[in-house]
Design a protein around this motif. Structure first.
Motif, PDB file in Angstrom:
ATOM      1  N   SER A   1       8.726  -4.990   8.579  1.00  0.00           N
ATOM      2  CA  SER A   1       9.121  -3.646   8.400  1.00  0.00           C
ATOM      3  C   SER A   1       8.280  -2.809   7.138  1.00  0.00           C
ATOM      4  CB  SER A   1      10.961  -3.399   8.400  1.00  0.00           C
ATOM      5  OG  SER A   1      10.927  -4.749   6.934  1.00  0.00           O
ATOM      6  N   TYR A   2       7.777  -1.378   7.719  1.00  0.00           N
ATOM      7  CA  TYR A   2       7.853  -0.773   6.174  1.00  0.00           C
ATOM      8  C   TYR A   2       8.466  -1.033   4.629  1.00  0.00           C
ATOM      9  CZ  TYR A   2       4.133   0.930   8.620  1.00  0.00           C
ATOM     10  OH  TYR A   2       3.191   1.131  10.205  1.00  0.00           O
TER      11      TYR A   2
ATOM     12  N   THR B   1       0.954  -1.206  -0.316  1.00  0.00           N
ATOM     13  CA  THR B   1      -0.315   0.228   0.134  1.00  0.00           C
ATOM     14  C   THR B   1       0.868   1.389   0.115  1.00  0.00           C
ATOM     15  OG1 THR B   1      -0.451   0.198   2.617  1.00  0.00           O
ATOM     16  CG2 THR B   1      -1.578  -1.329   1.633  1.00  0.00           C
ATOM     17  N   LYS B   2       0.231   2.306  -0.076  1.00  0.00           N
ATOM     18  CA  LYS B   2       1.052   3.444  -0.316  1.00  0.00           C
ATOM     19  C   LYS B   2       1.567   3.533   1.261  1.00  0.00           C
ATOM     20  CE  LYS B   2      -3.398   6.218   0.197  1.00  0.00           C
ATOM     21  NZ  LYS B   2      -4.185   6.754  -0.217  1.00  0.00           N
ATOM     22  N   ILE B   3       0.705   3.208   1.980  1.00  0.00           N
ATOM     23  CA  ILE B   3       1.409   3.655   3.737  1.00  0.00           C
ATOM     24  C   ILE B   3       2.835   2.649   3.194  1.00  0.00           C
ATOM     25  CG2 ILE B   3       0.549   2.815   5.778  1.00  0.00           C
ATOM     26  CD1 ILE B   3      -1.918   3.388   4.905  1.00  0.00           C
ATOM     27  N   GLY B   4       3.114   1.939   2.793  1.00  0.00           N
ATOM     28  CA  GLY B   4       3.744   0.847   2.904  1.00  0.00           C
ATOM     29  C   GLY B   4       3.963  -0.683   3.940  1.00  0.00           C
ATOM     30  N   GLN B   5       3.436  -1.233   3.554  1.00  0.00           N
ATOM     31  CA  GLN B   5       2.060  -2.904   4.690  1.00  0.00           C
ATOM     32  C   GLN B   5       2.101  -3.436   2.907  1.00  0.00           C
ATOM     33  OE1 GLN B   5      -1.153  -1.563   7.442  1.00  0.00           O
ATOM     34  NE2 GLN B   5       0.751  -2.226   8.515  1.00  0.00           N
ATOM     35  N   LEU B   6       2.589  -4.600   3.044  1.00  0.00           N
ATOM     36  CA  LEU B   6       3.105  -5.696   1.648  1.00  0.00           C
ATOM     37  C   LEU B   6       1.138  -6.096   1.868  1.00  0.00           C
ATOM     38  CD1 LEU B   6       3.987  -7.488  -0.160  1.00  0.00           C
ATOM     39  CD2 LEU B   6       4.605  -8.941   1.836  1.00  0.00           C
ATOM     40  N   VAL B   7       0.595  -5.936   1.035  1.00  0.00           N
ATOM     41  CA  VAL B   7      -0.778  -7.111   0.684  1.00  0.00           C
ATOM     42  C   VAL B   7      -0.613  -7.352  -0.475  1.00  0.00           C
ATOM     43  CG1 VAL B   7      -1.740  -4.756   2.129  1.00  0.00           C
ATOM     44  CG2 VAL B   7      -1.029  -4.990  -1.110  1.00  0.00           C
ATOM     45  N   ILE B   8      -0.103  -8.104  -1.039  1.00  0.00           N
ATOM     46  CA  ILE B   8      -0.137  -8.926  -2.262  1.00  0.00           C
ATOM     47  C   ILE B   8       1.205  -9.670  -2.715  1.00  0.00           C
ATOM     48  CG2 ILE B   8      -0.485  -9.251  -4.115  1.00  0.00           C
ATOM     49  CD1 ILE B   8      -2.853  -9.043  -2.766  1.00  0.00           C
TER      50      ILE B   8
END
Length: 295
Positions: free
Chosen positions: A119-120, A44-51
């Motif tokens: 980590s982000y 995400t733009k926040i930096g969390q891995l999602v896919i």
């Protein structure tokens, strides 16, 4: 018992890796955090891995990751899983931003990775496209829903938030009304994947992006009954259903046992319940035929 705290990322196999990356990057507004020949990781733009995307012969969701408490002992968790008849192994799959994981399969064969160190991968990046805040929930068809629900309760510490009849269950592992959903079906496969947006204005903007990209909305906008989230649904290039949502019910106190009161709740207070099929929406249209079509 393992206590999952939040969903981390979902891993998909896709026959067209380039098209999938373009969808999640240019339309969805995720950031390609790392790219290899046959797989890619998006945050995400926040930096969390999602896919995580892996090139394969078919489109399929093969794995979910869940965060556990930072002081969790993987050795102890492995013993607890073994006591429940679940075999697990410690692995390091070189997933960016994520340390060692404890990996096992759930009752329907989906791989589950537990992680505690991460980590982000970015920091408030400017993105085009929709730009969701996080991966909200993942829903699967399963041939034995009672067995699957029992597995997630007993092994992963999930709680039931709502049922629709006896064929659709919503389960939570934190304050969010649901993090996983299970729907009765003959085969194990994805029902839909959902991404949380900031608010109703963000959801409206996502509809404009879908209009610009000529991506049909196959259901919504509407407000659901279970979870009371405002939502829209569309299909991605792999023909999987994707939901955007906001305003999901929150269970702030498990001992109180009701969801944070909102003016659109019909029950006062709103507690977990069994909803009557066909009477589960507060407002909004019925789904298009394309929503019910299986891949």
């Amino acid at each position: 018992m393992v206590k999952a705290r939040r969903v981390g990322h979902a891993t998909f196999e896709t026959p067209d890796l380039e098209k999938a990356i373009a969808y999640y990057g240019e339309f969805m507004g995720l950031i390609v955090a790392e790219r290899e020949k046959d797989r890619a990781f998006l945050a995400t733009k926040i930096g969390q891995l999602v896919i995580e995307l892996n090139k394969a012969d078919r489109a399929h969701c093969i794995k979910l990751s869940f965060e556990v408490a930072p002081n969790s002992d993987f050795g102890e968790l492995a013993r607890e899983l073994s006591n429940d008849g679940v075999r697990s192994e410690l692995r390091n799959d070189s997933v960016p931003g994520m340390g060692q994981v404890l990996s096992f399969k759930d009752d329907k064969g989906t791989t589950i990775d537990l992680f505690k160190d991460w980590s982000y991968l970015a920091k408030h990046a400017q993105v085009a496209g929709v730009g969701p805040l996080k991966l909200g929930h993942v829903a699967f068809f399963t041939p034995d829903i009672q067995r699957t629900v029992a597995f997630y309760e007993r092994v992963l510490g999930f709680r039931v938030s709502d049922w629709i009849g006896d064929f659709f269950c919503f389960m939570r592992c934190n304050t969010d009304h649901h993090t996983v959903n299970f729907f009765t079906g003959p085969d194990v496969k994805l029902h839909h994947i959902a991404f949380e947006l900031k608010d109703f204005m963000h959801l409206e903007n996502s509809c404009d992006v879908m209009g610009q990209k000529q991506i049909p909305i196959i259901w919504g906008p509407l407000r659901h009954g279970p979870g009371h989230n405002v939502a829209t649904y569309h299909r991605n290039p792999d023909d999987q259903v994707v939901e955007f949502f906001c305003e999901l019910d929150q269970m702030k106190d498990e001992e109180l046992g009701y969801f944070e009161p909102r003016p659109w709740h019909r029950d006062a207070p709103q507690r977990p319940k069994r909803w009557t099929p066909g009477k589960t929406n507060v407002w909004g249209p019925s789904p298009e035929e394309d929503f019910h079509r299986t891949q």
